[in-house]
Structure formats: C-alpha cells, structure tokens
Motif scaffolding. Structure first.
Motif, PDB file in Angstrom:
ATOM      1  N   VAL A   1       0.861  -1.191   0.000  1.00 50.32           N
ATOM      2  CA  VAL A   1       0.000   0.000   0.000  1.00 50.32           C
ATOM      3  C   VAL A   1       0.899   1.244   0.000  1.00 50.32           C
ATOM      4  O   VAL A   1       1.832   1.360   0.806  1.00 50.32           O
ATOM      5  N   GLY A   2       0.588   2.175  -0.910  1.00 46.54           N
ATOM      6  CA  GLY A   2       1.404   3.379  -1.050  1.00 46.54           C
ATOM      7  C   GLY A   2       2.478   3.240  -2.103  1.00 46.54           C
ATOM      8  O   GLY A   2       3.129   4.234  -2.469  1.00 46.54           O
TER       9      GLY A   2
ATOM     10  N   ASP B   1       3.754  -0.618 -10.436  1.00 47.45           N
ATOM     11  CA  ASP B   1       4.896  -1.407 -10.927  1.00 47.45           C
ATOM     12  C   ASP B   1       5.675  -2.010  -9.769  1.00 47.45           C
ATOM     13  O   ASP B   1       6.051  -3.187  -9.792  1.00 47.45           O
ATOM     14  N   LYS B   2       5.929  -1.199  -8.748  1.00 53.42           N
ATOM     15  CA  LYS B   2       6.681  -1.689  -7.596  1.00 53.42           C
ATOM     16  C   LYS B   2       5.883  -2.758  -6.844  1.00 53.42           C
ATOM     17  O   LYS B   2       6.441  -3.782  -6.397  1.00 53.42           O
ATOM     18  N   ALA B   3       4.571  -2.536  -6.714  1.00 49.80           N
ATOM     19  CA  ALA B   3       3.725  -3.504  -6.015  1.00 49.80           C
ATOM     20  C   ALA B   3       3.728  -4.854  -6.730  1.00 49.80           C
ATOM     21  O   ALA B   3       3.843  -5.914  -6.104  1.00 49.80           O
ATOM     22  N   THR B   4       3.615  -4.812  -8.056  1.00 50.90           N
ATOM     23  CA  THR B   4       3.630  -6.054  -8.841  1.00 50.90           C
ATOM     24  C   THR B   4       4.942  -6.798  -8.655  1.00 50.90           C
ATOM     25  O   THR B   4       4.973  -8.028  -8.511  1.00 50.90           O
TER      26      THR B   4
ATOM     27  N   LYS C   1       5.459 -10.575  -6.899  1.00 50.65           N
ATOM     28  CA  LYS C   1       6.129 -11.652  -7.627  1.00 50.65           C
ATOM     29  C   LYS C   1       7.293 -12.216  -6.831  1.00 50.65           C
ATOM     30  O   LYS C   1       7.506 -13.430  -6.785  1.00 50.65           O
ATOM     31  N   GLN C   2       8.052 -11.330  -6.173  1.00 50.24           N
ATOM     32  CA  GLN C   2       9.192 -11.783  -5.362  1.00 50.24           C
ATOM     33  C   GLN C   2       8.728 -12.683  -4.206  1.00 50.24           C
ATOM     34  O   GLN C   2       9.461 -13.579  -3.774  1.00 50.24           O
ATOM     35  N   ASN C   3       7.541 -12.456  -3.702  1.00 46.35           N
ATOM     36  CA  ASN C   3       7.011 -13.258  -2.593  1.00 46.35           C
ATOM     37  C   ASN C   3       6.171 -14.445  -3.066  1.00 46.35           C
ATOM     38  O   ASN C   3       5.491 -15.085  -2.272  1.00 46.35           O
ATOM     39  N   GLY C   4       6.192 -14.755  -4.369  1.00 48.48           N
ATOM     40  CA  GLY C   4       5.471 -15.916  -4.883  1.00 48.48           C
ATOM     41  C   GLY C   4       3.989 -15.698  -5.001  1.00 48.48           C
ATOM     42  O   GLY C   4       3.221 -16.669  -5.004  1.00 48.48           O
ATOM     43  N   LEU C   5       3.546 -14.425  -5.087  1.00 50.37           N
ATOM     44  CA  LEU C   5       2.132 -14.099  -5.201  1.00 50.37           C
ATOM     45  C   LEU C   5       1.845 -13.500  -6.565  1.00 50.37           C
ATOM     46  O   LEU C   5       2.765 -13.087  -7.286  1.00 50.37           O
TER      47      LEU C   5
ATOM     48  N   VAL D   1      -0.982   2.305  -5.167  1.00 50.87           N
ATOM     49  CA  VAL D   1      -1.833   1.286  -4.555  1.00 50.87           C
ATOM     50  C   VAL D   1      -2.461   1.869  -3.297  1.00 50.87           C
ATOM     51  O   VAL D   1      -1.757   2.304  -2.379  1.00 50.87           O
ATOM     52  N   LEU D   2      -3.802   1.894  -3.265  1.00 53.49           N
ATOM     53  CA  LEU D   2      -4.522   2.448  -2.122  1.00 53.49           C
ATOM     54  C   LEU D   2      -4.825   1.388  -1.063  1.00 53.49           C
ATOM     55  O   LEU D   2      -4.774   1.660   0.137  1.00 53.49           O
ATOM     56  N   SER D   3      -5.177   0.153  -1.504  1.00 55.54           N
ATOM     57  CA  SER D   3      -5.495  -0.922  -0.556  1.00 55.54           C
ATOM     58  C   SER D   3      -5.392  -2.263  -1.273  1.00 55.54           C
ATOM     59  O   SER D   3      -5.317  -2.321  -2.505  1.00 55.54           O
TER      60      SER D   3
END
Length: 672
Positions: A500-501, A505-508, A512-516, A533-535
């Motif tokens: 969040v925040g 691009d960074k959230a994606t 991916k790094q965490n297997g999600l 990303v808000l929530s």
C-alpha cells in the motif's frame, strides 16, 4: 495362483474342501464383493453321478431363502469345471468351535440349535431334506449367526427318497447319520432330526455318541447300540435339554419328534423349565433293531415233535423238519457271510497317519517331512503358484496339516513362485486413508507393514491428499514390495508484502518476489498520485498465505474532476505492460482543461470465465479528457471484474473498448 472363472470370479485362496469339492474364497469382480466358490474336484469331472449330485446342491439351495442358510448366487461351468458361487461366511464352523472350546454352555447350545432348527424347518417346508447335518456344515458369523451349508446330498422329499441303488456307500457322514441311512432305507424329516440330536450331543459333551475303528462299525452302532446319556458325561446339562437329545436319537423314527417345529418349541422352554422327568422311549424301541432268528429250547422242540408225530400225518412232520433245517441253514449262511465280511474289512482296512503341517517350509524340507510321516514320494503332488511367500516356500497344502489321514491318500503341496506382478494403481488425489484401504483391500492385497508414508509440500494437492507413489502408477509391482506414498502437507506459504502506497509497478514486483500474483485491479479517484496502490484485498500485509495466491488491488486514478485540482496539469501515466503478466492503469488523467459541466462516471466491466483458460485482456477508454488511455492490461483465467472511471462532457459520449487476445470482444458507450 490367481484364476478367474467365467471372466468374473477371481479365486484367492482355498478355505475348505471335502471328498467331492474344494471351496475357495473369491472376489466377484462385477459386484465387487467377497464370495465363496465351490468347485468339483478335477478327478470327478467325468463322473456323471457326482456331477448330477453337484447340480442337485445348487438346485436344492436355490429354492431356499433364509437368514440361517448360506445363499447361492450363481452356478456355472468353465472349461469343463463345475462351480457354485455362494455367500462367503467369514467365521468358523461349529466343529472348529467345539474343538477350540470343548462342551458349550446350555444357553449357547440352545441359541445355536434354535437357528439350525429354523434353517432345517425352512428347507423341510420346501420339501428339501439335508441328509448331512453335522457341525462341519454349520458356519458361524462374527455375530454368532448360524449359516447352514453343504446341501450336496440333499434330495427332494418324494416317494423315492431312499439312497441310490447303485451307490457304493450310504450317503451322509457316518458319525451323524440316522439308523435308516445306515441300512440304506428311506430318509425323511426324521433323519435330519436324528442328525441334529447327534450334533446337540457333541456340542453339550464334546464327544460323539458313537465312535469306532471303521465306518462300518460306527454304522452298526447306530443300528443296535445304546449311547452314554449326555448328563453322565456333563452333569451341568439340564434334564430338559438332555430330553431333547434323547428324543431326537431314538432309533425308531416314529418315536422321534414329528418335525423341527416340535424341536424348536421344546428348545424355547428348555432353560425356563429345566427340572422335568427324564424322557423314556417306549420299551419296544430299546430292543435291538437287527432281528436274529431265535433258537428254540431243545427239550421244548422234542416235545413239540413228539406231539406232532402222534397227532399229524407223516407228510406234515416231514414239511416241518424241512422248514427247520432251511432255517438253520439260513442262519448259518448269514453268520458265515457276516464273519467273512468282518474278516475282509479288517484285511482291507487302511491305517491312518498323522499328516504334518508343511506350510512355510521349503519345498525339499516339506517333501522330507511328509515322507518321514509315512507317505511315499509318488503320493506327493507338487503345484506351483504365485503367493506372498518367498519363492520355493510351501504356501498351501491339501489336505491341511495336523490331522489324521489314510496312509494311501495323495497330498498336494503348493510351492510359491513369488508374488504375482500387478500394475501399480494411480492414487494421486485420493485421501491417504482411501489410498491405504485400496492397496490393502482384496483387489491388491498389500500387507499394511509394506506401506510407508512421506509428507511433502504441494501447491497442486490439498493437505492429506496423495501426491504420488513410489513405484509410480502403472509400473509392475508385487505385494511383497514396499510402497511409499507421498502425501501433501499443504502448499508452501509466504508473507503478503506491504505494498500500500507503492506504485503499481513496484507492487507487482514485490508480489512476484514473494510468490504471489496480482488479482483484480480496481481504479478509484483519490488525492494520491495516479497508479498508487490504495489498498489490497482480501488479505493484509504480513499475513501468511499459500504461494500463488492472487491479491486484489485498488489503485488511485488521481483526483476527481472539480475536486480542487482543475489547475493540475496531471499527465497520462501508463503503468501497465503488454507482455500479459502485468496491469496498466490509466488513472493519471489531465483534468485541468475539461469542458464546463463535465461529469465523472464509474463503469464496471466484467470478463466472464473461459473454462479456466488463460487470456490476455486489454481495456481502453476514450472520454472528455480527449486521451486514449489504457485502463487494464492483464492475463486472467477466471471471471474478473474491473472498474473504469470516465469523464463525460455535456452532449458527448465516451467509449470503453475491451480486447481479448488481440480481438475486440465488446464496445461500451458511456453517455452524459
């Protein structure tokens, strides 16, 4: 060695046998149930009389349907082999129970005998006489339910129910059959009642009423000898119960019970009224059954002769003398024949030997042990077959060991060639308990000790489900091999990152790094920069979830029109990618030059399920901002919904374009 009869019944193991037939435990592969298969011995396949008797059993019992009679399911012939398929009873015979526990209690005896009576009464009501009632033919289930079996010599009640004139021996088992059976006479309901009395005698005392060195001697005792009263052997027997035995065992059929119903009535009240007068058969019945011509007193004979000489003509005296000498001659012939018979029987009598148990021995050791017991090598037949025992080990013998047999009898030993190869079943996706039951059940027969379990993480199988086996499914295995089952202990887990925040691009990248994976992306106007990303939903940062879980995102599309940012020069911020793995949000819209009266509208776009197939989805919009913007660029494999923010000026219409795998599938107009 596994055999299949009629392409349906798979033989597993021999569980019994007699002089005429062998009984196997088998699997009915059509109905998937355990049955008993009775097969005529091969040496009798050309004997039409025995074949007819074998058919007679099936025909007799097929007419009967009673909970205390073993059911007949099927009759057939395969390659000249005759067989009957029957209900399988997983329990001992009454003979086994007597051997194991000795005399049974009066209450247990009454319970068992009542059930036998009901079974025989049902058979008699259908005009079927059993003629071979004995403890060997009475099975007991685990719940102590009686099952009467082996109607192999049963016959319909007709005017010709005497034994066949061309039979070499009287039918029935000599220790249990009636006097009328012993002399080859008529057999009827009373014969079964007598045999039932012998069974009760043995159950209550642990002994037979008559025994002897040969079948002939036992048969003669049934005809002429008295037995020891049961209460003299076992004083705990109530007089009421002994009376039932005594009345059943009366030598003259007319003084026995009339039918099984009468026996059952006395059994029902035997334990409630134990102290009753002892049963006494009529005096005429206690006399010997075999009539022997009487020899008159010599003085009396002479007196009679003298009177006849004085009072009768010479011709009449001559006739009487002739009849007397004929009588004497007949008596002498009878005595001579009986003496010759007993001498011949003693010469022909075959001694018994104690047959050892060789199951579990090596083949050579088994032969040596049998020869040492008194058999010759020519009497020992060897057959090979698959079994769970190692190669070269005896896994079965016929007759079974630890019993007396005639010295000249043939003994068959079955030598293992090792376990039979079978195809390993595919257990993947089954619960562990189901897979173990499958392997240890009748279809495969693996010992429980040969099954090992390993646990492993799996994203494709739920916790407790079987992932795979070693050896693998489809490979050849034997039941003495060890089978390793790999069971899922659940999917590997990971932690939801704090996104969040962050920019989309960074959230994606963090997901991916965490297997999600990113799930549905929903745009929402906010004071946050477009693409922030808000929530997230439905999880929270730091929560443990399975790998490959989808995380839904709510992403800022920038400030709404008229929110005080009309002087903003916001720029279009494309944050998606076109490689099918990410998402684009066209929320960064320049709203500073919107026409007066422009309205903001929210449109939900749903892409429906496509049979779990993967598709690249692209959503674009054209509105009052005058820009062609990419709202969503994402790979989906399930029904997904997306929210699109539109700015519509008066008297104008906006447009949303939805493209799937490069092909436009819908156009949505949005009016003012």
């Amino acid at each position: 060695m596994t055999r299949r009869l009629g392409n349906r019944y798979e033989l597993q193991e021999q569980i019994g046998g007699g002089g005429m037939a062998v009984v196997y435990r088998a699997v009915d592969t059509l109905l998937d149930r355990i049955v008993a298969v009775k097969m005529l011995r091969p040496q009798f396949e050309g004997d039409e009389e025995l074949i007819e008797r074998f058919r007679q059993e099936a025909q007799s019992v097929a007419k009967l349907a009673h909970p205390n009679i073993v059911n007949i399911y099927d009759v057939g012939i395969t390659d000249g082999e005759y067989y009957i398929v029957m209900e399988y009873v997983d329990g001992p015979t009454l003979k086994d129970l007597i051997r194991e526990r000795g005399p049974l209690s009066p209450s247990e005896t009454v319970n068992i005998t009542q059930q036998i009576c009901k079974a025989l009464e049902h058979a008699h009501s259908h005009h079927i006489i059993h003629r071979d009632v004995k403890p060997h033919n009475i099975l007991l289930t685990k719940s102590n339910q009686v099952k009467v079996t082996d109607f192999g010599i049963a016959r319909a009640i007709t005017g010709n129910t005497v034994t066949y004139h061309n039979e070499k021996s009287v039918m029935g088992s000599v220790h249990y059959f009636s006097p009328e059976q012993a002399r080859g006479g008529t057999t009827d309901i009373k014969s079964d009642i007598y045999s039932l009395g012998v069974v009760m005698y043995e159950v209550l005392t642990g002994r037979l009423p008559f025994s002897g060195d040969s079948a002939v001697s036992v048969a003669l005792k049934h005809l002429r000898d008295n037995f020891t009263d049961p209460r003299h052997i076992n004083p705990d027997i109530p007089q009421s119960l002994e009376n039932i035995v005594l009345r059943c065992l009366v030598k003259a059929p007319e003084y026995r019970y009339r039918d099984m119903n009468e026996v059952l009535q006395d059994l029902n009240g035997a334990l409630q009224n134990p102290d009753v007068p002892k049963f006494q058969p009529p005096s005429s019945v206690t006399e010997q059954t075999i009539a022997v011509p009487a020899v008159q007193d010599e003085q009396y004979r002479r007196q009679q002769d003298g009177q006849q000489e004085e009072n009768a003509p010479a011709k009449k005296r001559s006739i009487w003398k002739t009849l007397m000498w004929i009588t004497v001659a007949v008596v002498m012939v009878v005595v001579a024949v009986l003496a010759a018979y007993y001498i011949l029987m003693s010469l022909l009598k075959v001694p018994n030997i104690n047959l050892p148990n060789v199951v579990g021995d090596k083949q050579s050791q088994a032969v040596t042990k049998l020869v040492g017991a008194g058999l010759t090598k020519s009497q020992i037949t060897e057959q090979q077959g698959h079994s769970s025992k190692p190669k070269g080990i005896v896994y079965q013998q016929d007759p079974s060991g630890n019993q007396e047999i005639k010295k000249g009898r043939t003994v068959t030993i079955y030598v293992s060639t090792g376990a039979q190869p079978i195809n390993m079943p595919d257990l993947s996706g089954m619960e562990l308990s189901q897979g173990e039951s499958w392997l240890t059940g009748p279809n495969y027969g693996f010992p429980k000790k040969n099954i090992k379990v390993q646990k492993a993480l799996s994203s494709n199988f739920q916790q407790g489900q079987i992932i795979s086996t070693n050896p693998a499914a489809g490979s050849k295995v034997t039941t003495n091999q060890t089978i390793t089952i790999k069971v899922s202990k659940g999917a590997p887990q990971t932690t939801v990152p704090a996104i969040v925040g962050k920019s989309i691009d960074k959230a994606t990248q963090m997901l991916k790094q965490n297997g999600l994976t990113e799930g549905t992306i929903t745009q929402q106007s906010s004071s946050q920069p477009s693409g922030t990303v808000l929530s997230i939903d439905p999880y929270k940062a730091g929560q443990k979830v399975d790998k490959n879980t989808s995380i839904d995102l709510v992403v800022s599309s920038g400030p709404a029109p008229g929110s005080g940012n009309n002087n903003s020069t916001g720029s279009s911020n494309s944050t998606g990618s076109s490689n099918g793995g990410g998402s684009s949000s066209g929320g960064g819209t320049s709203t500073g030059n919107l026409p007066p009266g422009t309205k903001q509208k929210t449109v939900d776009v749903t892409i429906h399920d496509n049979n779990n197939q993967t598709h690249q989805v692209l959503i674009t919009k054209t509105d009052a901002t005058g820009q062609d913007q990419t709202v969503v660029s994402k790979v989906i494999n399930k029904t997904s919904s997306f929210t699109v923010q539109m700015y519509i000026a008066p008297n104008t219409t906006g447009t949303i374009h939805v493209t799937e795998d490069g092909k436009e599938i819908k156009t949505i107009p949005v009016s003012y």
